[in-house]
Design an enzyme around this catalytic site. Structure first.
Site, PDB file in Angstrom:
ATOM      1  N   CYS A 158       1.350  -1.350   0.019  1.00  0.00           N
ATOM      2  CA  CYS A 158       0.356  -0.321  -0.250  1.00  0.00           C
ATOM      3  C   CYS A 158       0.319   1.087   0.321  1.00  0.00           C
ATOM      4  O   CYS A 158       0.704   2.777   0.013  1.00  0.00           O
ATOM      5  CB  CYS A 158      -0.959  -0.059   1.229  1.00  0.00           C
ATOM      6  SG  CYS A 158      -1.932  -1.591   1.252  1.00  0.00           S
ATOM      7  N   HIS A 203     -10.458   2.765  -0.913  1.00  0.00           N
ATOM      8  CA  HIS A 203      -8.731   2.296  -0.484  1.00  0.00           C
ATOM      9  C   HIS A 203      -8.126   1.302  -2.260  1.00  0.00           C
ATOM     10  O   HIS A 203      -7.813   0.060  -1.444  1.00  0.00           O
ATOM     11  CB  HIS A 203      -7.908   2.012   0.515  1.00  0.00           C
ATOM     12  CG  HIS A 203      -6.583   1.841   0.453  1.00  0.00           C
ATOM     13  ND1 HIS A 203      -5.713   1.788   0.301  1.00  0.00           N
ATOM     14  CD2 HIS A 203      -5.880  -0.061   1.260  1.00  0.00           C
ATOM     15  CE1 HIS A 203      -4.465   1.176   0.779  1.00  0.00           C
ATOM     16  NE2 HIS A 203      -4.975  -0.050   1.396  1.00  0.00           N
ATOM     17  N   CYS A 226       0.820   2.858   6.248  1.00  0.00           N
ATOM     18  CA  CYS A 226       0.894   1.499   6.305  1.00  0.00           C
ATOM     19  C   CYS A 226       1.037   0.764   5.000  1.00  0.00           C
ATOM     20  O   CYS A 226       0.087   0.853   4.560  1.00  0.00           O
ATOM     21  CB  CYS A 226       0.365   1.429   7.785  1.00  0.00           C
ATOM     22  SG  CYS A 226      -1.599   1.373   7.434  1.00  0.00           S
TER      23      CYS A 226
END
Lengths: 305, 438
Positions: free
Chosen positions: B101, B394, B423
């Protein structure tokens, strides 16, 4: 590209007709003509067929783009606009008073002028007619004209030339067949590997279920040696690979020489002509050919502005 | 004192890398508007929107860096293929990057560094992810058989190889969300951390609620007008629920942490959904921006990556940014008080709240981070002011580009300094500093 004959009827269609039905009807007309052995009339119907308020379906357009290998962008591929308009043009050819048999007609060329890019959510008005019935060394040819407008403004216009082989509707050709210069393959820049099921897959995304493209037996019924690729598949892929991300006006032309058998491989050359003035927009010349037999399948060009 | 050290760091850098602008497509929920769009499609859509916005048609950009977390093997050159399908010059080089990510933020960091070093004048950083069009692979057994078959020479060999195939080998492998080393899903990992920091259900729902409120408000005042290009019929993020409320969020059933001793608190409302989308950022040197009459929204100042040992249970899977941040602040001589905006990626509401709690915890900061005391508190009114991943969704690799472009625009409008924290799977994280130019 307009025809002002004065007495032209405008036929308003309720919706874009289904090609399958048109082909079925054409099959019957062809059979009836064979039985009656009627001489073909020599006049094109003075009509324009029009369909308004045409919307494209997003999932369908995504499938079309992916089959070409192009990106699923929010602009309609130029060739897809042809696909949208094609059934309206076919409905002109399928008229009982149209002088040539729809089925088995050979697609010779396409020339398209697109004024601007068209978004997937725009509402299209399609009008189609035929013009310029004229002799060809191998029969009779006719121009199918289509125009697409958005809010009354023309955004796309195309001329498709078709040949009815062996039919003499308008007298003998004025000239004898021109000797074609021997084909010299250019340096290849690409290769298309076309699967046996491409015709069926393209039919599914374009709605063009012409038996010529579906299978060996259905193509043989119409006098072909086997299934052949849709001309518009080749044209669509040519346009997309020549100009992957057009942002403004786009013009292109394709001339079909010999059919592309399925399955098959097409050698490709994409080249920007040297000495071209950059200000005139970038032009890409394209040739597709059979590398084994050294004969051309199609030639064309694409110009983005 | 703090500013002096920051200035000194900047002085060592020969050039400044600036954020010129960004573009993304609205984020869709998995199986929604982009269900049949591939990573390449969405990355091209984001790139072409950026090209149109900044007049980059046919331009050779210094380099394009992007990536995807869920990636088909045929997309080995995803970013370069997207460039070739875009309106950029085909002479624009590109490379793929993958850091889970953190992919999107790391591409911004990498290209900014190249710009600062004078290796390139312009760059496009970003990422894309599709949870809908995810790759599905054949099983390990079938894969082995197919590879052996391709090497077999005789019919006998082929028959022998085929005879080893078992019915179960025919079931495909879909990508999972489990950590390869622990077998726990990301949500289960976060549930452990959320429980360890005693983050309440109410606090998580409140954070999710504010994310939706802030994102909706940003849309309403036109904040995304020059950051977003509609795609496939979507004009705003499909996950956004402007009408949600803490009461509505409180009705959702917990989905993670149900096997823990403490009550499960993590729901579909305070966790990010699987999302499809793409985001890109245009970066450049000051010279490039000036020469091309392009805006300069913010400077990319510095960045730091960190990783934690989550396998032995020492630290939470998504706590790496907690470790990266004090190192970044120290190097730049800054404290929380020097920042006006905080963009902490909301993988889960629990991730943000655990991070905040950790930085406020004196004992943890001394023992684990090796600091003299607590790092400090973050003023909640400066946190994710235009919403974040809980509301927007996301699409893993696209999140970094979304955050950088939004923060740069905020800084250009309101001035000040901004901090980004993202993160990532594998116990990693990247943090970065952006600064207004005035």
């Amino acid at each position: 590209m307009s025809q002002e004959n004065g007495a032209t009827d405008l036929v308003q269609l309720e919706a874009v007709p289904a090609l399958a039905g048109l082909y079925r009807r054409a099959l019957l007309t062809t059979a009836a003509r064979r039985v009656a052995r009627k001489g073909a009339p020599s006049d094109l119907p003075a009509v324009r067929h029009r369909v308004g308020g045409v919307r494209v379906e997003l999932p369908a357009i995504t499938c079309f783009q992916h089959l070409l290998g192009s990106a699923a962008r929010d602009q309609l591929p130029s060739a897809y606009l042809h696909t949208v308009a094609f059934p309206v043009a076919m409905s002109v050819l399928a008229r009982p008073d149209f002088p040539l048999p729809l089925l088995g007609m050979v697609h010779l060329s396409n020339e398209v002028r697109q004024e601007r890019q068209v978004g997937v959510s725009e509402t299209l008005d399609v009008v189609a007619w035929s013009e310029a019935l004229r002799p060809h060394p191998a029969g009779t040819q006719v121009d199918l004209m289509t125009e697409i407008a958005v809010d009354g403004e023309r955004v796309w216009s195309g001329r498709s030339v078709y040949l009815a082989r062996g039919i003499r509707a308008v007298g003998a050709p004025e000239r004898s067949p021109v000797e074609r210069p021997a084909f010299v393959p250019p340096v290849p820049t690409g290769l298309w590997r076309l699967d046996a099921d491409l015709g069926r897959r393209y039919a599914a995304v374009s709605g063009d279920w012409n038996p010529l493209h579906l299978s060996g037996p259905s193509a043989r019924l119409l006098g072909m040696k086997g299934a052949i690729a849709h001309g518009m598949y080749l044209a669509a892929r040519m346009v997309d690979e020549a100009v992957p991300a057009p942002s403004g006006a786009l013009s292109w032309r394709v001339d079909f020489a010999t059919p592309v058998p399925l399955p098959g491989r097409v050698a490709l050359s994409f080249a920007s002509p040297t000495g071209e003035v950059a200000a005139a927009g970038s032009r890409v010349d394209v040739v597709g050919w059979d590398a084994k037999r050294r004969r051309p399948h199609f030639t064309g060009w694409v110009r983005a502005e | 004192m703090a500013n002096q050290a920051g200035a000194q760091n900047a002085a060592q850098s020969p050039r400044t890398a600036v954020v010129i602008g960004g573009n993304r497509i609205p984020f869709a929920r998995a199986g929604g508007a982009y269900a049949y769009s591939s990573n390449r499609d969405m990355l091209i859509a984001a790139l072409d929107g950026l090209v149109a916005r900044f007049g980059l048609q046919g331009e050779r950009i210094g380099e394009v860096a992007a990536g995807a977390v869920l990636k088909h093997s045929r997309d080995f050159n995803l970013t370069r293929e997207a460039v070739l399908g875009s309106a950029l010059s085909p002479e624009t080089p590109a490379y793929d990057l993958q850091q889970a990510c953190a992919t999107g933020l790391e591409t911004v960091v990498g290209l900014s560094n190249k710009i600062r070093l004078g290796q390139i004048e312009s760059g496009i950083a970003g990422g894309v992810d599709s949870a809908s069009d995810a790759p599905i692979a054949v099983s390990e057994g079938l894969r082995r058989v197919l590879l052996d078959l391709s090497r077999a020479k005789t019919t006998q060999q082929k028959i022998r190889i085929l005879s080893t195939l078992r019915p179960k080998d025919l079931s495909p492998n879909a990508p999972g969300t489990g950590e390869p080393r622990t077998g726990l899903s990301m949500g289960e990992h976060q549930a452990i951390t959320t429980a360890a920091w005693q983050i309440t259900r109410e606090a998580q729902d409140e954070l999710a609620y504010r994310s939706h409120q802030n994102l909706a408000a940003a849309y309403d005042r036109g904040f995304f007008a020059d950051l977003l290009t509609p795609y496939r019929g979507l004009v705003r993020d499909a996950n956004l629920r402007a009408d949600t409320s803490p009461e509505k969020l409180a009705t959702l059933k917990p989905v993670f942490g149900k096997g823990l001793d403490s009550p499960a608190t993590m729901t579909a409302g305070n966790s990010t959904p699987l999302t499809d989308g793409a985001a890109v950022v245009l970066l450049g040197s000051e010279d490039y921006a000036r020469a091309n009459n392009l805006p300069m929204l913010a400077n990319v100042v510095d960045a730091e990556a960190a990783a934690v040992d989550f396998v032995q249970g020492d630290e939470g899977l998504l706590m790496a940014p907690v470790h990266a941040l004090p190192r970044l602040l120290k190097r730049n001589g800054l404290t929380f008080a020097d920042f006006d905006f905080f963009e902490i990626h909301e993988a889960f509401a629990g991730t943000v709240l655990s991070s905040l709690a950790a930085w406020e915890d004196e004992e943890y900061c001394r023992r684990v981070l090796g600091l003299d005391g607590a790092l400090g508190s973050i003023d909640r009114s400066k946190l994710n002011v235009n919403g974040s991943s809980l509301a927007a969704g996301h699409p893993f690799a696209a999140t970094g580009g979304r955050i950088v472009a939004s923060l740069a625009k905020t800084l250009s409008e309101q001035g000040g300094r901004g901090l980004i924290s993202v993160c990532a799977a594998g116990g990693q994280g990247v943090v970065a500093i952006l600064e207004a130019r005035n």
